[in-house]
Design a protein around this motif. Structure first.
Motif, mmCIF file in Angstrom:
data_model
loop_
_atom_site.group_PDB
_atom_site.id
_atom_site.type_symbol
_atom_site.label_atom_id
_atom_site.label_comp_id
_atom_site.label_asym_id
_atom_site.label_seq_id
_atom_site.Cartn_x
_atom_site.Cartn_y
_atom_site.Cartn_z
ATOM 1 N N TYR A 114 0.771 46.334 0.792
ATOM 2 C CA TYR A 114 -0.167 47.429 0.546
ATOM 3 C C TYR A 114 -0.573 48.129 1.834
ATOM 4 C CZ TYR A 114 -0.926 46.633 -4.429
ATOM 5 O OH TYR A 114 -0.771 46.551 -5.775
ATOM 6 N N GLU A 115 -0.471 47.433 2.967
ATOM 7 C CA GLU A 115 -0.798 48.087 4.228
ATOM 8 C C GLU A 115 0.194 49.207 4.517
ATOM 9 O OE1 GLU A 115 1.808 44.606 4.939
ATOM 10 O OE2 GLU A 115 -0.139 44.777 4.002
ATOM 11 N N ALA A 162 -0.921 52.183 2.523
ATOM 12 C CA ALA A 162 -2.084 52.836 3.125
ATOM 13 C C ALA A 162 -1.679 53.698 4.314
ATOM 14 C CB ALA A 162 -3.112 51.793 3.546
#
Length: 122
Positions: A44-45, A48
């Protein structure tokens, strides 16, 4: 010095972050019926960072708008959904999204240099 209670602000930010994390966790478990701490939120980083970069925020910092981040996140999600709809392997999916991210960063780096050369020649 501005009259803002720093201790109260710090506590408020952590409380709000905890509440939102709890709500997100509840919604995740409600959607998936389970949660594994080792794999939940994996990569998920990258989402982002990619959303921010695709949204036009400079990697050197300081330039960009929140609306751009919203459109960057939507466009990155659309790219992801197109790749999934084409039934590509998940490793190829990550590779394609990584290549797109690298291309956007290269454009952000080279774009101002090209613009500077063009304006210098005029």
């Amino acid at each position: 010095m501005a009259g803002i209670n720093v201790s109260l602000m710090k506590v408020s930010v952590f409380v709000l972050g905890g509440i939102l994390t709890g709500l997100a966790s509840f919604l995740w478990v409600a959607m998936n019926a389970s949660s594994d701490p080792a794999t939940t939120g994996n990569s998920y980083e990258m989402y982002a960072i990619a959303a921010v970069v695709l949204g036009g925020i400079s990697m050197s910092g300081g330039k960009g708008k929140c609306l751009g981040i919203l459109f960057g996140a939507m466009s990155y999600t659309i790219i992801d959904k197109i790749i999934v709809a084409l039934k590509m392997d998940s490793l190829i999916n990550d590779a394609i999204k990584g290549i797109i991210l690298i291309l956007v960063i290269v454009v952000q780096i080279i774009g101002p240099r090209i613009k500077e050369k063009v304006t210098r020649h005029k």
